[in-house]
Every structure is written in C-alpha cells, then in structure tokens.
Design a protein around this motif. Structure first.
Motif, PDB file in Angstrom:
ATOM      1  N   ALA A 123      -4.676   2.915  -4.128  1.00 28.17           N
ATOM      2  CA  ALA A 123      -3.826   1.837  -3.611  1.00 28.17           C
ATOM      3  C   ALA A 123      -4.675   0.729  -2.999  1.00 28.17           C
ATOM      4  CB  ALA A 123      -2.849   2.399  -2.577  1.00 28.17           C
TER       5      ALA A 123
ATOM      6  N   LEU B 255       0.833  -1.211   0.000  1.00 25.74           N
ATOM      7  CA  LEU B 255       0.000   0.000   0.000  1.00 25.74           C
ATOM      8  C   LEU B 255       0.865   1.256   0.000  1.00 25.74           C
ATOM      9  CD1 LEU B 255      -2.685  -1.164   2.578  1.00 25.74           C
ATOM     10  CD2 LEU B 255      -3.133  -0.635   0.177  1.00 25.74           C
TER      11      LEU B 255
ATOM     12  N   ASP C 269       2.576   1.719  -3.401  1.00 32.61           N
ATOM     13  CA  ASP C 269       1.653   2.195  -4.436  1.00 32.61           C
ATOM     14  C   ASP C 269       1.370   3.682  -4.277  1.00 32.61           C
ATOM     15  OD1 ASP C 269       1.489  -0.280  -5.578  1.00 32.61           O
ATOM     16  OD2 ASP C 269      -0.449  -0.802  -4.727  1.00 32.61           O
TER      17      ASP C 269
END
Length: 439
Positions: free
Chosen positions: A145, A29, A32
């Motif tokens: 994300a 996460l 991203d």
C-alpha cells in the motif's frame, strides 16, 4: 587540529523543495490494505488465474492501480512485469513468479534509479500452505500500500532521476521477487542510487503490548555483501566496516527524519536484517546496490506468519484490525520525502583520501552528473554519525593542512542546483555507491 579553520559559509539552496508527502492519504492506505486482504490468500503458490482469490488476482489489481496512476499523470508510468520460473525448498513445483513494477523516468538522468518496494505475497504458519486464508495485512499489505500511495503522490511531479515502484512476489518463499528485480536492474544497466524496502510497516504495538508509534527501524548492512577477500582485508586495515553505501543511506534517512516534526524518528539498526530473518533488500545488497529496510519499531509476532485462530484467549493472524494506519501514513510520509530528495540529488561521488605519513590530508573524487558543488564531511573513527561539514567546493578535490588522516574518516556528498544533497559516500575501501568492479 583547529576545525574552525576549515568551516566556510554554505551556499544556500536556489529553489524551494516541494513537499509531495503532504498529499498522502491515510484513507487510501487503509483501502488498499483492505483490498489486498480481500484476495483471501496471496501466497506465491496460490492460484494465478482465479479472478478473485490468490496471488494472480492480487498482482492484476496492483498492476491496474499503477495503470490508473499512470493515466492520471498523462502516461508518466511505464509498467513492466519481470517474470521467471522458480523452484526450491519452499517452491516444490516450478512456479511462475512475476513482479509488478512501475517506472517513472527521470527527465535529466533517467539511468539513475531509486527503488521503493514491498512484497505483495502472504503466508500462514506453514510456509507451503497456499490454501488457507493468509490476510497479510501488515506483512506485507502495508508495504505494498505504501508503494502504491508513493506512486500516486510522486507521479504528479517530475524528477531528474528515475523512481521505480515495485510490488514483489515470492518474498516468503525465499526473497525470490527481490532477486528477480535485482537481476532486472542489472540487465537494464541501471545505476541504482538506493533501494528502500518496506516490509511490515503498518503496526505500532508488539506481542507484549508495548507500543511505539514514534519510531521506525531502518536496517542496513555494515561490511559490503559483495566485498572480495582483498577488499575485506583493506577494510580491516584502513576502515570501512561501518561505511558501506547502505549504512550511509541509513544515516541520511535518519537525518532527513529529524527535519520533520510531524513524522517519525529513525532508530537505526546496524544489521542487514533482524536476527534470523530476511527481506527483499538483501538480494540488492548482495549485488552491491545500496539497500535498506524500513520496518516497525516493535513487532507483533502473533500477527505475522500465523494461521487465523484463537488459542488460550490470544488471537492470531495478520488482520487489518491489528494495524495502526496513522503510523503507516507516517512511514509512507518518510519514504516519500526520501524518494523525492533522492530522485533530485546527483549520485554520491567516490572519494579517495590520501594522508599517509604526512601532517595533512587530501581528498579527491570524480565529478558526477548533475552536481554543481560538493560537500566534504568529517567524523571521528568511533563516531556513529557524520559530525562536521568541513567545506563546500565546486572542485573535485580538497586539501586539509594540519589534519592527520589517521585520526578521522572523511566523506563527500554531491549537491544539485536546487540545493538537494545526496547521501555521503565514505572515503574508505568499498565506500563507493554501486557494485564493486569484478576482479
């Protein structure tokens, strides 16, 4: 009324439900979001051809991530790029608008669709400024994300229904990408079970320093946006102001969250969106599709929709260092749990209650594909949540002698063979999931 007369033993689940949410990676996460920020600006009016900067480069990267995920699951994702040309108050020149969408087709009921989405575009203080750096880390790199991570995790499993993962463009210019995807859903003839819009889901500290990393807000409309004058009159007379399908999705997610001790509690906000604000769930609810918005428990206004700067010792700008990635992981976890269950459950029925001028109540509904049984629910008219699980049945009707319909609200959920249970559809005017018939 003696409610106990109507309580019967419930049928146990026939199969354990997997927990794909346990595979969520906080590190992915973060990576991203950092990658999205690296494009400088993702403003909808920024470059669509520059390979490193602007909305075009960001979209191509998101598409490549979906394709990578699809390759890892043996081609289980179909990538589509709905496109249109837009113009308007926030788009002074005709501009190409593209959503990046991955479709994981259901194995049994592929036309039943649940959508998870975030918007990939970003902005600064001037909504028309497509030149300045607009990191858009939390708004809405966090939601994008989340969508990419949900696809990575859920693509490893198979589901009866279809899951659609979407990175939308044009949100900051007027919810344009949400409208594009809502129109696409209609064109495809999808039966949309739920839309989970994630917008600003990666922070836990507000502008005033107040922190809340234990809750996530879920916003939902009350009266249906697609209601006609005639239906609104029925709602006023018979109830239904607080029982739209979107509101019942919100209730369902709140109950789901209660079962995860490692997750977040849901704070339901019974508004279509925040005061004076909007999100990409709205174009879906405008069409009659059940749609909710996830957003942080407390917003940080200095770090959204702001030029990068420092004034009076206060830092402005939507940057990665202002985010809370453990919190984002928890919001992602809740979304993934909801998506997995929604993709397994049948559609909620469309119940009708009959009980006028009689000391008993009858509830009827049509059978829905994939349902092996149904649950009849009851609550007081002034109660916020569904209170009493009355009975389970494999029939499509139930009679409640001694129950006076005037004093109660009723709803029905559908249960799949594996025990997965749908959200509840209310037996009120406009309670059915899906667009209302055109008059």
């Amino acid at each position: 009324m003696r409610q106990a007369l109507f309580l019967i033993p419930l049928v146990a689940s026939t199969a354990a439900v997997a927990a794909p949410e346990n595979a969520i990676s906080e590190a992915r996460l973060r990576a991203d979001v950092e990658k999205l920020v690296s494009f400088g600006t993702r403003h909808t009016l920024s470059s669509q051809t520059d390979p490193k900067r602007g909305i075009g480069a960001a979209r191509k990267w998101a598409e490549a991530e979906f394709r990578k995920t699809g390759a890892a699951c043996g081609g289980c994702l179909e990538i589509v790029l709905p496109e249109t040309v837009v113009s308007g108050d926030r788009v002074p020149l005709p501009t190409r608008l593209v959503d990046v969408v991955a479709i994981q087709r259901g194995t049994e009921r592929p036309n039943e669709v649940v959508i998870v989405q975030g918007h990939i575009d970003s902005r600064v203080s001037d909504v028309l400024d497509a030149v300045k750096d607009a990191p858009g880390a939390n708004d809405d790199g966090s939601g994008t994300a989340l969508v990419l991570e949900a696809a990575r995790v859920l693509s490893k499993e198979k589901f009866a229904g279809t899951i659609v993962y979407a990175a939308l463009s044009g949100e900051e210019q007027g919810l344009l990408g949400g409208k594009l995807l809502a129109d696409y859903a209609t064109q495809q003839g999808w039966t949309v079970k739920a839309v989970l819009n994630n917008d600003i889901v990666g922070g836990s500290r507000g502008s005033d320093g107040y922190k809340d990393d234990a809750h996530v807000r879920v916003l939902s409309e009350g009266p249906r946006a697609d209601a006609t004058d005639a239906l609104r009159a029925q709602m006023r007379r018979y109830g239904g102001e607080n029982d739209s399908p979107s509101r019942n999705i919100s209730r369902w997610v709140a109950k789901l969250a209660e079962k995860d001790g490692a997750g977040l509690a849901v704070r339901q906000i019974w508004r279509a969106d925040r005061l004076g604000r909007g999100g990409d769930q709205l174009p879906f609810s405008d069409k009659g599709y059940p749609a909710i918005r996830f957003t942080v428990a407390v917003e940080d206004y200095e770090h959204q929709h702001q030029d990068l700067r420092t004034e009076g010792g206060v830092k402005f700008g939507d940057t990665v260092d202002e985010m809370d990635f453990p919190y984002l992981a928890k919001v992602t976890r809740l979304n993934v749990r909801a998506l997995a269950r929604l993709a397994r459950t049948p559609m909620p029925p469309a119940p009708v209650v009959k009980g006028a001028v009689q000391p008993s109540t009858d509830v009827e509904w049509q059978a829905v594909p994939g349902a092996t049984r149904y649950v009849l629910w009851q609550r007081r008219t002034d109660a916020p949540m569904w209170e009493t699980r009355l009975l389970e049945t494999d029939e499509t009707k139930a009679s409640l002698p001694g129950v006076r319909a005037d004093d109660w609200l009723f709803g029905v959920s559908a249960v799949a063979a594996d025990g997965s249970e749908s959200p509840i559809a209310s037996a009120v005017p406009g309670g059915q999931f899906g667009p209302l018939p055109k008059s």
